[in-house]
Design an enzyme around this catalytic site. Structure first.
Site, short mmCIF file in Angstrom:
data_model
loop_
_atom_site.label_atom_id
_atom_site.label_comp_id
_atom_site.label_asym_id
_atom_site.label_seq_id
_atom_site.Cartn_x
_atom_site.Cartn_y
_atom_site.Cartn_z
CB THR A 199 -0.91 0.04 1.24
OG1 THR A 199 -0.10 -0.14 2.41
CG2 THR A 199 -1.97 -1.06 1.17
CE LYS A 200 2.23 2.36 4.61
NZ LYS A 200 1.27 1.27 4.72
#
Length: 387
Positions: A199-200
């Site tokens: 998700t980063k």
């Protein structure tokens, strides 16, 4: 991705493309295959191999860090950052009541007790006055969170930690690339834990790293992530917290695309800002006071009823926003009876948690998607505030 019928969402035949809140960078297949091939050729798949070393060196430069060490996940990074403090078993660790679950779970898995303090109403990060009120004889550490790409009040928290002799470790999972007054965010405190989850902005699928302030702390962290071994002998606490060569390969394969991803996110932020900055009833959540624009999330705040309407309208338009960062304590949580310590008459965190909405924010959001998202939000607001 599927949508259960009980959500009441029916798509027209000629529906627009789905836009998700997150969408990880994908590596060039040939580039990733070549890196995996190196691992196969050497027969080195874990335990600090060549790919692990190369990624660690590259990230050290990107983060502007004195010392940086890779670990198997962002949660492991939090646990390592806490364990570096040599805290006594059962010690209290002050942390914000509003964050992702990993913040509090890491404290508990280390054998410490989370003490939940309130947030500041503007930044939504740990309130220094609440921290001061939460300190007890059992307090050993503070674990603030740079929340939703907004940095903590590092000066005030650092002063409190120094005056009371407390270990200060930062949860920087949402703060990759963030700077404050021109300095990388990881230079503050005794240690900072970052996430490399998918998700980063940059990721290794699962992974993380810890920034520390010296060679001694780095050496201790390397022992902690490798079962506490030193020259093959277990000399202290440890676990298996190592990043594999396959994870490192994914990160290395994505590095050449990182600058373009950052540029795309910066352009998307500018589009959102221009389209939503003057919409009544919503507040764009931003850093200030020398903080750079964040790269991980784009959040806005609205009254709970308006937020719910916006969230539903976006979902009906096949746009998946994220409508929660729930409280870490209180009814329905792991710590249902634990209070939020505040410096206000009433805690701020329970009021703010139902207001936050995170919009799709990644390099796969096209300009027309951003304009469509903004148009839906403006329409919902206008329907609730007719001229």
């Amino acid at each position: 991705m599927t949508f259960p019928a009980d959500r009441g969402l029916a798509w027209p035949v000629d529906h627009p493309p789905l836009v998700t809140v997150g969408d990880p960078m994908r590596p060039d297949p040939a580039r990733l295959a070549a890196l995996i091939g190196e691992s196969i050729t050497t027969g080195w798949f874990s335990n600090g191999g060549p790919l692990h070393f190369r990624l660690e060196q590259a990230l050290t430069g990107l983060a502007g860090a004195e010392q940086l060490d890779l670990v198997s996940s962002g949660t492991m990074a939090l646990m390592m950052a806490l364990r570096l403090g040599n805290l006594p078993e059962g010690a209290e660790v002050i942390t914000p009541a509003l964050s992702f679950a990993a913040t509090a779970q890491a404290i508990a898995w280390c054998g410490f007790r989370p003490v939940f303090a309130d947030i500041s109403p503007d930044t939504l990060t740990l309130c220094p006055r609440a921290v001061a009120a939460a300190i007890s004889p059992r307090t050993a550490a503070i674990l603030p969170v740079h929340f939703l790409d907004v940095p903590c009040d590092v000066a005030a928290l650092g002063d409190i930690a120094r005056r009371h002799g407390l270990w200060l470790a930062y949860d920087a999972a949402q703060a990759f690339g963030l700077t404050l007054d021109g300095q990388p965010i990881g230079v503050h405190g005794d240690a900072s834990a970052f996430s490399l989850h998918a998700t980063k902005v940059l990721h290794t699928g699962e992974g993380g790293f810890v920034v520390t302030n010296g060679a001694e702390a780095s050496a201790r962290l390397r022992r902690l992530r490798n079962f506490g071994l030193e020259a093959g002998r277990m000399t202290g606490p440890g676990t298996n917290g190592k990043l594999s060569e396959a994870q490192a390969a994914l990160g290395l394969a994505l590095l050449p695309d990182l600058a373009a991803e950052i540029a795309a996110r910066q352009a998307l932020r500018a589009l959102y800002d221009a389209a939503l900055g003057s919409v009544p009833g919503i507040t764009l959540h931003r850093g200030g006071g020398g903080a750079s624009a964040g790269l991980t999330t784009y959040a806005l705040r609205a009254a709970p009823a308006l937020r719910a309407r916006i969230h539903q309208a976006l979902a009906q338009g096949r746009i998946l926003a994220r409508n929660h960062f729930p409280l870490l304590c209180g009814p329905g949580t792991r710590w249902p009876e634990v209070p939020i310590i505040t410096a206000h008459r009433q805690p701020i965190a329970p009021q703010v948690a139902p207001e936050v909405l995170c919009l799709p924010f990644h390099g796969r959001v096209a300009a027309e998607d951003a304009q469509r998202i903004a148009a839906i939000i403006r329409r919902v607001v206008a329907e609730g505030h007719p001229a």
